[in-house]
Design an enzyme around this catalytic site. Structure first.
Site, PDB file in Angstrom:
ATOM      1  CG  ASP A  12      43.791  43.581  37.228  1.00  0.00           C
ATOM      2  OD1 ASP A  12      43.193  43.169  36.220  1.00  0.00           O
ATOM      3  OD2 ASP A  12      44.892  44.169  37.184  1.00  0.00           O
ATOM      4  CB  CYS A  13      45.128  38.780  36.043  1.00  0.00           C
ATOM      5  SG  CYS A  13      46.438  37.568  35.733  1.00  0.00           S
ATOM      6  CG  ASP A  14      47.329  41.165  32.514  1.00  0.00           C
ATOM      7  OD1 ASP A  14      48.235  40.322  32.470  1.00  0.00           O
ATOM      8  OD2 ASP A  14      46.289  41.090  31.834  1.00  0.00           O
ATOM      9  CG  ASP A 168      47.515  47.278  37.922  1.00  0.00           C
ATOM     10  OD1 ASP A 168      48.409  47.644  37.129  1.00  0.00           O
ATOM     11  OD2 ASP A 168      46.566  46.569  37.580  1.00  0.00           O
TER      12      ASP A 168
END
Length: 219
Positions: A12-14, A168
């Site tokens: 995931d990024c954010d 997250d």
């Protein structure tokens, strides 16, 4: 049955690679307050991190009875990009982890492609991923649906069970599990009952992936 191995890492990024959720949720609280909607930052982060923006806006309007202007999302994205460009930081230890992670890497994010690219370029992470970026807006499937992760696995050329997802958010963790992938929950203290392996720092990431491989090899 052949044992599962970890052959590909999907990030995931954010909130996972970059500390953008803090900036995004703070701005949401700020802009909602400008319209007379009072929000708590901890509660907003818990409820809305990883949730599609238009769903966030719908929930805010329904809950508060305040009609937000049609350009609210456009204004939010514009102001957020400005903050990401000037304030965004990579998560601690992620550069070292990526440099030493001897696996094919990609990103699967609910964010628009241009935002993902901005986050990566602003934090020096772009070279680790190249064009191996899968955006829900390009695929047409958003977490918690598993389609985005399944598309990433297909694009990378690996079966789902050989992919490990580092996430997250609760919607992302659910999507990864529903896709049949191995999961590492990053900095989430409320996911221990979900069956996910958890880490509090990316300094623990290589050991966690090795632990997954070891677990599978002993089955």
């Amino acid at each position: 049955m052949a044992r599962m191995t970890v052959s590909c890492a999907i990030f995931d990024c954010d909130g996972t690679l970059v500390d953008s959720e803090r900036l995004a949720m703070s701005l949401l609280v700020e802009m909602a307050a400008e319209r007379g909607v009072r929000l708590s930052l901890p509660e907003t982060t818990h409820e809305f991190a990883g949730v599609r923006l238009h769903i966030v806006v719908e929930r805010l309007q329904s809950r508060s009875g305040v009609t937000l202007p049609e350009h609210f999302i456009e204004d939010y994205r514009r102001r957020l990009r400005a903050r990401l460009s000037s304030e965004l930081q990579a998560m601690p230890h992620i550069h070292d982890a990526l440099e030493n992670l001897n696996l094919p890497l990609c990103i699967a994010s609910n964010a628009p492609l241009d935002k993902i690219q901005l986050c990566l370029s602003s934090t020096g992470l772009a070279p680790f991923f190249g064009d191996r970026i899968y955006s829900a807006y390009e695929i047409g499937s958003w977490k918690p649906e598993p389609g985005l992760f399944l598309a990433a696995a297909r694009g990378m050329g690996y079966p789902p069970w050989e992919c490990v997802v580092i996430e997250d958010s609760l919607p992302g963790l659910r999507a990864a599990r529903d896709a049949g992938m191995q999961v590492i929950a990053y900095r989430r203290n409320d996911t221990s009952s979900s069956g996910s392996l958890s880490i509090q720092s990316h300094g623990e990431l290589l050991g966690a992936i090795a632990q997954l491989d070891l677990k599978q090899s002993t089955r």
